[in-house]
Design an enzyme around this catalytic site. Structure first.
Site: not given
Length: 427
Positions: A98, A137, A65
Protein backbone atom coordinates in the site's frame (compact mmCIF):
# COMPACT_ATOMS: atom_id res chain seq x y z
CA UNK A 1 63.91 -2.36 13.51
CA UNK A 2 63.45 1.32 12.71
CA UNK A 3 61.93 0.50 9.29
CA UNK A 4 59.41 -1.88 10.87
CA UNK A 5 58.28 0.79 13.38
CA UNK A 6 58.04 3.36 10.59
CA UNK A 7 55.96 0.95 8.51
CA UNK A 8 53.57 0.27 11.43
CA UNK A 9 53.21 3.99 12.11
CA UNK A 10 52.42 4.56 8.44
CA UNK A 11 49.76 1.83 8.51
CA UNK A 12 48.16 3.35 11.60
CA UNK A 13 48.23 6.81 9.99
CA UNK A 14 46.62 5.50 6.79
CA UNK A 15 43.96 3.72 8.85
CA UNK A 16 43.00 6.89 10.71
CA UNK A 17 43.03 8.92 7.48
CA UNK A 18 40.79 6.43 5.69
CA UNK A 19 38.44 6.33 8.70
CA UNK A 20 38.24 10.10 8.95
CA UNK A 21 37.33 10.37 5.25
CA UNK A 22 34.73 7.59 5.40
CA UNK A 23 31.35 8.64 4.07
CA UNK A 24 28.44 8.80 6.46
CA UNK A 25 25.32 6.79 5.67
CA UNK A 26 22.26 7.62 7.76
CA UNK A 27 19.83 4.81 8.51
CA UNK A 28 16.28 4.95 9.85
CA UNK A 29 13.87 2.06 10.28
CA UNK A 30 10.12 2.14 9.67
CA UNK A 31 8.30 -1.02 10.77
CA UNK A 32 4.74 0.20 11.35
CA UNK A 33 1.79 1.74 9.51
CA UNK A 34 2.34 5.01 7.67
CA UNK A 35 0.73 7.63 9.91
CA UNK A 36 1.45 11.29 10.70
CA UNK A 37 4.00 10.05 13.26
CA UNK A 38 5.83 8.01 10.60
CA UNK A 39 5.73 10.94 8.18
CA UNK A 40 7.23 13.23 10.81
CA UNK A 41 10.01 10.70 11.53
CA UNK A 42 11.01 10.24 7.87
CA UNK A 43 10.89 13.98 7.15
CA UNK A 44 13.00 14.58 10.28
CA UNK A 45 15.49 11.93 9.05
CA UNK A 46 15.76 13.50 5.59
CA UNK A 47 16.32 16.94 7.11
CA UNK A 48 18.97 15.61 9.51
CA UNK A 49 20.82 13.76 6.74
CA UNK A 50 20.87 16.92 4.59
CA UNK A 51 22.09 19.19 7.39
CA UNK A 52 24.87 16.83 8.42
CA UNK A 53 26.10 16.13 4.89
CA UNK A 54 25.31 12.43 4.66
CA UNK A 55 26.41 10.44 1.61
CA UNK A 56 22.98 8.84 1.51
CA UNK A 57 19.94 8.06 3.65
CA UNK A 58 18.67 4.48 3.87
CA UNK A 59 15.05 3.87 4.86
CA UNK A 60 14.69 0.29 6.04
CA UNK A 61 11.03 -0.41 5.39
CA UNK A 62 8.45 -2.94 6.58
CA UNK A 63 4.90 -1.58 6.48
CA UNK A 64 1.36 -2.88 5.85
CA UNK A 65 0.28 0.52 4.47
CA UNK A 66 -1.16 3.70 5.89
CA UNK A 67 -2.82 7.04 5.22
CA UNK A 68 -2.87 8.90 1.91
CA UNK A 69 -1.99 12.32 3.30
CA UNK A 70 0.92 10.99 5.35
CA UNK A 71 2.21 9.10 2.29
CA UNK A 72 2.05 12.22 0.13
CA UNK A 73 3.98 14.21 2.74
CA UNK A 74 6.73 11.57 2.79
CA UNK A 75 6.93 11.33 -1.01
CA UNK A 76 7.04 15.13 -1.33
CA UNK A 77 9.98 15.29 1.09
CA UNK A 78 11.77 12.46 -0.76
CA UNK A 79 11.37 14.16 -4.15
CA UNK A 80 12.68 17.41 -2.70
CA UNK A 81 15.63 15.76 -0.93
CA UNK A 82 19.18 16.81 -1.80
CA UNK A 83 20.52 13.60 -0.26
CA UNK A 84 20.18 10.31 -2.20
CA UNK A 85 17.54 8.09 -0.58
CA UNK A 86 17.73 4.31 -0.73
CA UNK A 87 14.61 2.41 0.35
CA UNK A 88 15.39 -1.13 1.48
CA UNK A 89 12.48 -3.52 2.10
CA UNK A 90 13.88 -5.66 4.89
CA UNK A 91 14.26 -8.12 6.65
CA UNK A 92 13.09 -11.33 4.98
CA UNK A 93 9.32 -11.59 5.37
CA UNK A 94 8.88 -7.80 5.33
CA UNK A 95 6.59 -5.98 2.91
CA UNK A 96 6.15 -2.59 1.34
CA UNK A 97 2.41 -2.78 0.87
CA UNK A 98 0.00 0.00 0.00
CA UNK A 99 1.60 3.27 1.17
CA UNK A 100 4.98 1.52 1.38
CA UNK A 101 4.88 0.81 -2.37
CA UNK A 102 4.64 4.55 -3.10
CA UNK A 103 7.67 5.17 -0.87
CA UNK A 104 9.60 2.51 -2.82
CA UNK A 105 8.64 4.15 -6.15
CA UNK A 106 9.71 7.59 -4.87
CA UNK A 107 13.20 6.46 -3.80
CA UNK A 108 16.34 7.27 -5.78
CA UNK A 109 17.43 3.66 -5.42
CA UNK A 110 15.33 0.73 -4.20
CA UNK A 111 16.37 -2.61 -2.79
CA UNK A 112 14.62 -5.64 -1.34
CA UNK A 113 15.72 -8.53 0.84
CA UNK A 114 14.94 -12.10 -0.22
CA UNK A 115 11.45 -13.22 0.81
CA UNK A 116 9.88 -9.75 0.70
CA UNK A 117 7.14 -8.28 -1.48
CA UNK A 118 5.85 -4.92 -2.70
CA UNK A 119 2.53 -3.59 -4.03
CA UNK A 120 -1.18 -4.01 -3.20
CA UNK A 121 -1.76 -0.28 -2.97
CA UNK A 122 -5.54 -0.53 -2.85
CA UNK A 123 -7.13 2.84 -1.97
CA UNK A 124 -9.24 1.38 0.86
CA UNK A 125 -6.03 0.54 2.68
CA UNK A 126 -4.66 4.01 2.07
CA UNK A 127 -7.71 6.14 2.76
CA UNK A 128 -9.70 4.27 5.35
CA UNK A 129 -12.95 4.86 3.39
CA UNK A 130 -15.33 2.45 1.72
CA UNK A 131 -17.79 4.43 -0.44
CA UNK A 132 -17.82 3.01 -4.00
CA UNK A 133 -17.77 6.30 -5.92
CA UNK A 134 -15.21 7.82 -3.59
CA UNK A 135 -13.04 4.72 -3.97
CA UNK A 136 -13.16 4.94 -7.76
CA UNK A 137 -12.04 8.58 -7.71
CA UNK A 138 -9.29 7.89 -5.19
CA UNK A 139 -8.10 4.85 -7.18
CA UNK A 140 -7.81 6.86 -10.40
CA UNK A 141 -6.01 9.68 -8.61
CA UNK A 142 -3.57 7.33 -6.87
CA UNK A 143 -2.94 5.35 -10.08
CA UNK A 144 -1.92 8.56 -11.88
CA UNK A 145 0.21 9.55 -8.89
CA UNK A 146 1.98 6.16 -8.90
CA UNK A 147 2.60 6.29 -12.67
CA UNK A 148 4.14 9.77 -12.34
CA UNK A 149 6.50 8.53 -9.63
CA UNK A 150 7.46 5.48 -11.70
CA UNK A 151 8.10 7.64 -14.77
CA UNK A 152 10.18 10.10 -12.76
CA UNK A 153 12.38 7.32 -11.33
CA UNK A 154 12.38 5.29 -14.59
CA UNK A 155 10.48 2.36 -13.08
CA UNK A 156 7.73 0.07 -14.39
CA UNK A 157 4.67 2.30 -14.95
CA UNK A 158 2.38 -0.64 -15.69
CA UNK A 159 3.08 -2.16 -12.30
CA UNK A 160 2.57 1.24 -10.65
CA UNK A 161 -0.93 1.42 -12.15
CA UNK A 162 -1.81 -2.23 -11.50
CA UNK A 163 -0.77 -2.14 -7.84
CA UNK A 164 -3.41 0.58 -7.27
CA UNK A 165 -6.25 -0.55 -9.53
CA UNK A 166 -5.79 -4.33 -9.30
CA UNK A 167 -3.99 -4.62 -5.96
CA UNK A 168 -1.08 -6.42 -7.68
CA UNK A 169 1.72 -7.48 -5.35
CA UNK A 170 5.06 -8.94 -6.50
CA UNK A 171 8.08 -10.65 -4.93
CA UNK A 172 11.58 -9.25 -4.83
CA UNK A 173 12.64 -11.34 -7.87
CA UNK A 174 9.70 -10.12 -9.94
CA UNK A 175 10.32 -6.55 -8.76
CA UNK A 176 13.95 -6.78 -9.94
CA UNK A 177 12.94 -8.27 -13.31
CA UNK A 178 10.23 -5.65 -13.90
CA UNK A 179 12.46 -2.75 -12.93
CA UNK A 180 10.51 -1.79 -9.81
CA UNK A 181 13.66 -2.08 -7.69
CA UNK A 182 17.33 -2.07 -8.66
CA UNK A 183 18.87 -4.31 -5.99
CA UNK A 184 18.14 -7.57 -4.20
CA UNK A 185 20.46 -7.87 -1.19
CA UNK A 186 20.56 -10.24 1.77
CA UNK A 187 21.59 -7.60 4.27
CA UNK A 188 22.56 -3.96 4.66
CA UNK A 189 26.24 -4.48 3.87
CA UNK A 190 25.40 -6.30 0.63
CA UNK A 191 23.01 -3.46 -0.23
CA UNK A 192 25.76 -0.86 0.25
CA UNK A 193 28.22 -2.96 -1.74
CA UNK A 194 25.77 -3.26 -4.63
CA UNK A 195 24.78 0.44 -4.48
CA UNK A 196 28.40 1.64 -4.48
CA UNK A 197 29.41 3.24 -7.76
CA UNK A 198 25.87 3.49 -9.15
CA UNK A 199 24.86 6.73 -10.81
CA UNK A 200 21.55 8.28 -9.84
CA UNK A 201 19.76 11.59 -10.40
CA UNK A 202 19.13 13.80 -7.39
CA UNK A 203 17.20 16.97 -8.25
CA UNK A 204 18.32 16.80 -11.91
CA UNK A 205 21.97 16.29 -10.93
CA UNK A 206 23.72 13.03 -11.68
CA UNK A 207 25.52 11.69 -8.62
CA UNK A 208 27.76 8.66 -8.28
CA UNK A 209 27.26 6.88 -4.97
CA UNK A 210 30.55 6.37 -3.14
CA UNK A 211 29.76 4.10 -0.25
CA UNK A 212 33.18 2.66 0.57
CA UNK A 213 34.29 3.10 3.25
CA UNK A 214 31.21 4.30 5.15
CA UNK A 215 30.12 4.96 8.70
CA UNK A 216 26.51 3.92 9.35
CA UNK A 217 24.67 6.29 11.70
CA UNK A 218 21.26 5.19 12.94
CA UNK A 219 18.66 7.95 13.31
CA UNK A 220 16.52 7.60 16.42
CA UNK A 221 13.02 9.00 16.75
CA UNK A 222 12.85 12.61 17.90
CA UNK A 223 10.59 13.79 20.74
CA UNK A 224 7.89 15.08 18.38
CA UNK A 225 7.69 11.71 16.64
CA UNK A 226 7.41 9.87 19.95
CA UNK A 227 4.57 12.15 21.09
CA UNK A 228 2.83 11.74 17.72
CA UNK A 229 3.20 7.96 17.95
CA UNK A 230 1.58 7.87 21.36
CA UNK A 231 -1.24 10.28 20.51
CA UNK A 232 -2.10 8.58 17.21
CA UNK A 233 -2.57 5.14 18.74
CA UNK A 234 -6.30 4.32 18.26
CA UNK A 235 -6.41 2.22 21.44
CA UNK A 236 -4.96 5.04 23.55
CA UNK A 237 -7.16 7.68 21.87
CA UNK A 238 -10.29 5.64 22.65
CA UNK A 239 -9.22 5.05 26.26
CA UNK A 240 -8.44 8.77 26.75
CA UNK A 241 -11.86 9.64 25.30
CA UNK A 242 -13.59 7.33 27.77
CA UNK A 243 -11.55 8.66 30.71
CA UNK A 244 -12.29 12.23 29.63
CA UNK A 245 -16.03 11.61 29.56
CA UNK A 246 -15.90 9.80 32.90
CA UNK A 247 -13.95 12.65 34.54
CA UNK A 248 -16.40 15.32 33.31
CA UNK A 249 -19.36 13.11 34.24
CA UNK A 250 -18.03 12.78 37.82
CA UNK A 251 -17.46 16.54 38.01
CA UNK A 252 -20.96 17.42 36.81
CA UNK A 253 -22.54 14.76 39.02
CA UNK A 254 -20.56 15.92 42.09
CA UNK A 255 -19.90 19.66 41.57
CA UNK A 256 -16.82 20.94 43.37
CA UNK A 257 -14.82 17.69 43.20
CA UNK A 258 -12.39 19.55 40.85
CA UNK A 259 -9.80 16.74 40.36
CA UNK A 260 -11.98 14.47 38.17
CA UNK A 261 -12.96 17.48 36.07
CA UNK A 262 -9.36 18.59 35.54
CA UNK A 263 -8.14 15.09 34.65
CA UNK A 264 -11.18 14.52 32.45
CA UNK A 265 -10.66 17.78 30.54
CA UNK A 266 -6.96 16.97 29.90
CA UNK A 267 -7.78 13.44 28.69
CA UNK A 268 -10.56 14.72 26.45
CA UNK A 269 -8.34 17.38 24.85
CA UNK A 270 -5.57 14.80 24.17
CA UNK A 271 -8.15 12.40 22.70
CA UNK A 272 -9.59 15.10 20.44
CA UNK A 273 -6.06 15.97 19.28
CA UNK A 274 -5.49 12.35 18.24
CA UNK A 275 -8.93 12.19 16.59
CA UNK A 276 -8.11 15.32 14.57
CA UNK A 277 -5.11 13.51 13.04
CA UNK A 278 -6.56 10.04 12.34
CA UNK A 279 -9.54 9.41 10.03
CA UNK A 280 -12.64 9.01 12.22
CA UNK A 281 -16.37 8.66 11.76
CA UNK A 282 -17.84 11.80 13.34
CA UNK A 283 -21.22 10.09 13.78
CA UNK A 284 -19.45 7.62 16.08
CA UNK A 285 -17.83 10.44 18.05
CA UNK A 286 -21.20 12.22 18.34
CA UNK A 287 -22.83 9.03 19.68
CA UNK A 288 -20.10 8.61 22.32
CA UNK A 289 -20.53 12.23 23.46
CA UNK A 290 -24.32 11.73 23.47
CA UNK A 291 -23.84 8.69 25.71
CA UNK A 292 -22.06 10.87 28.28
CA UNK A 293 -24.92 13.40 28.14
CA UNK A 294 -27.60 10.71 28.56
CA UNK A 295 -25.83 9.24 31.60
CA UNK A 296 -25.66 12.71 33.16
CA UNK A 297 -29.35 13.43 32.44
CA UNK A 298 -30.19 10.15 34.16
CA UNK A 299 -29.06 11.75 37.42
CA UNK A 300 -31.19 14.87 36.79
CA UNK A 301 -34.41 13.50 35.26
CA UNK A 302 -36.50 10.65 36.73
CA UNK A 303 -36.50 8.33 33.68
CA UNK A 304 -36.50 5.01 35.60
CA UNK A 305 -33.30 3.91 33.82
CA UNK A 306 -34.40 4.65 30.22
CA UNK A 307 -31.78 7.37 29.75
CA UNK A 308 -29.06 5.09 31.13
CA UNK A 309 -30.08 2.31 28.71
CA UNK A 310 -30.01 4.84 25.86
CA UNK A 311 -26.52 5.87 27.02
CA UNK A 312 -25.26 2.27 26.94
CA UNK A 313 -26.65 1.69 23.43
CA UNK A 314 -25.23 5.01 22.23
CA UNK A 315 -21.81 4.23 23.74
CA UNK A 316 -21.72 0.78 22.11
CA UNK A 317 -22.74 2.00 18.64
CA UNK A 318 -20.43 5.04 18.82
CA UNK A 319 -17.47 2.87 19.82
CA UNK A 320 -18.06 0.55 16.85
CA UNK A 321 -18.44 3.43 14.39
CA UNK A 322 -15.60 5.64 15.65
CA UNK A 323 -12.84 3.96 13.59
CA UNK A 324 -15.24 1.70 11.70
CA UNK A 325 -13.94 1.79 8.09
CA UNK A 326 -10.25 2.14 8.90
CA UNK A 327 -7.67 -0.58 8.18
CA UNK A 328 -7.07 -2.96 11.13
CA UNK A 329 -3.97 -1.10 12.34
CA UNK A 330 -6.00 2.12 12.64
CA UNK A 331 -8.83 0.57 14.66
CA UNK A 332 -9.36 -0.10 18.34
CA UNK A 333 -8.42 -3.67 19.27
CA UNK A 334 -11.82 -5.41 19.36
CA UNK A 335 -11.49 -7.25 22.73
CA UNK A 336 -10.34 -3.95 24.29
CA UNK A 337 -13.32 -2.12 22.74
CA UNK A 338 -15.92 -4.55 24.09
CA UNK A 339 -14.27 -4.67 27.50
CA UNK A 340 -14.15 -0.86 27.65
CA UNK A 341 -17.82 -0.50 26.64
CA UNK A 342 -18.97 -2.95 29.32
CA UNK A 343 -16.66 -1.51 32.01
CA UNK A 344 -17.47 2.15 31.39
CA UNK A 345 -21.19 1.42 31.01
CA UNK A 346 -21.16 -0.24 34.44
CA UNK A 347 -19.21 2.68 35.93
CA UNK A 348 -21.49 5.33 34.38
CA UNK A 349 -24.63 3.38 35.33
CA UNK A 350 -23.35 2.64 38.84
CA UNK A 351 -22.57 6.30 39.53
CA UNK A 352 -25.99 7.34 38.18
CA UNK A 353 -27.66 4.80 40.49
CA UNK A 354 -25.73 6.04 43.54
CA UNK A 355 -26.54 9.69 42.75
CA UNK A 356 -30.27 8.92 42.37
CA UNK A 357 -30.25 6.83 45.57
CA UNK A 358 -28.57 9.68 47.46
CA UNK A 359 -31.06 12.21 46.13
CA UNK A 360 -33.98 10.11 47.43
CA UNK A 361 -32.57 9.89 50.97
CA UNK A 362 -33.81 12.23 53.65
CA UNK A 363 -31.30 14.87 54.69
CA UNK A 364 -29.02 13.83 57.53
CA UNK A 365 -27.41 17.22 58.06
CA UNK A 366 -28.28 20.89 57.75
CA UNK A 367 -31.44 22.71 58.74
CA UNK A 368 -33.82 20.01 57.44
CA UNK A 369 -32.42 17.57 60.01
CA UNK A 370 -34.34 19.36 62.77
CA UNK A 371 -37.75 19.37 61.07
CA UNK A 372 -40.07 16.99 62.91
CA UNK A 373 -37.70 16.45 65.83
CA UNK A 374 -38.98 16.73 69.37
CA UNK A 375 -37.50 18.62 72.30
CA UNK A 376 -38.37 20.29 75.60
CA UNK A 377 -39.03 23.92 76.49
CA UNK A 378 -36.43 25.26 78.93
CA UNK A 379 -37.67 28.87 78.79
CA UNK A 380 -41.29 29.77 78.02
CA UNK A 381 -41.89 30.00 74.29
CA UNK A 382 -44.28 32.53 72.76
CA UNK A 383 -44.55 34.50 69.50
CA UNK A 384 -41.88 36.81 70.97
CA UNK A 385 -39.40 33.99 71.62
CA UNK A 386 -38.11 31.44 74.10
CA UNK A 387 -35.63 28.57 74.48
CA UNK A 388 -35.88 24.85 73.66
CA UNK A 389 -33.53 21.92 74.11
CA UNK A 390 -33.37 19.65 71.02
CA UNK A 391 -30.82 16.97 70.03
CA UNK A 392 -28.47 18.01 72.81
CA UNK A 393 -28.49 21.69 71.78
CA UNK A 394 -30.24 24.83 73.07
CA UNK A 395 -32.10 26.78 70.38
CA UNK A 396 -34.02 30.04 70.29
CA UNK A 397 -37.59 29.29 69.30
CA UNK A 398 -40.96 30.94 68.58
CA UNK A 399 -44.47 29.59 68.53
CA UNK A 400 -47.92 30.88 67.57
CA UNK A 401 -49.05 29.93 71.08
CA UNK A 402 -47.57 30.27 74.54
CA UNK A 403 -45.82 27.07 75.63
CA UNK A 404 -44.69 26.88 79.27
CA UNK A 405 -41.40 25.53 80.50
CA UNK A 406 -41.10 21.74 80.61
CA UNK A 407 -43.56 21.05 77.80
CA UNK A 408 -42.58 18.79 74.89
CA UNK A 409 -42.54 20.42 71.47
CA UNK A 410 -41.71 19.44 67.87
CA UNK A 411 -40.02 21.53 65.21
CA UNK A 412 -42.17 22.67 62.25
CA UNK A 413 -39.75 25.10 60.61
CA UNK A 414 -36.61 27.18 60.85
CA UNK A 415 -35.79 30.82 60.10
CA UNK A 416 -32.15 31.69 60.41
CA UNK A 417 -31.06 30.59 63.86
CA UNK A 418 -34.63 30.44 65.28
CA UNK A 419 -36.85 27.37 65.27
CA UNK A 420 -40.61 27.36 64.84
CA UNK A 421 -42.16 24.88 67.26
CA UNK A 422 -45.53 23.54 68.29
CA UNK A 423 -46.72 21.87 71.43
CA UNK A 424 -46.53 18.12 70.90
CA UNK A 425 -50.06 17.56 72.20
CA UNK A 426 -51.58 20.32 70.04
CA UNK A 427 -53.25 19.53 66.69
Amino acid sequence: MFKRELFLALLIFLFFVSTSFAGRVYLLRVDSAITPATANFIIFGISKAQKEGAQTLIIELDTPGGLVESTREIVKAMLDSEVPIIVYVSPSGARAASAGAFIVLASHLAGMAPGTHVGAAHPVELSGRADQKVMEKIANDLAAYAKNLAELRKRDQKFAEEMVKKSVSITEKEALQRGVVEIVAEDLLKLLESANGRKIKVKNKEIELRLKPVEIIRIEEDLKTRIFKVLTNPNLIYFLLMLGLLGLYLEFSHPGAILPGVIGAICLILALFGLSILPVNYAGLALILLAGLLFFLETQVPSHGLLAIGGIVSLFLGSLLLFGDNPPWLKVYQPLLYTAVVTFSLIFGGIAYLVIKTQKKKPVSGEFTLIGKTGRVIEEVSPRGGKVFILGEIWSATSSEVIPQGEEVFVVGKEGFKLKVKKKTST
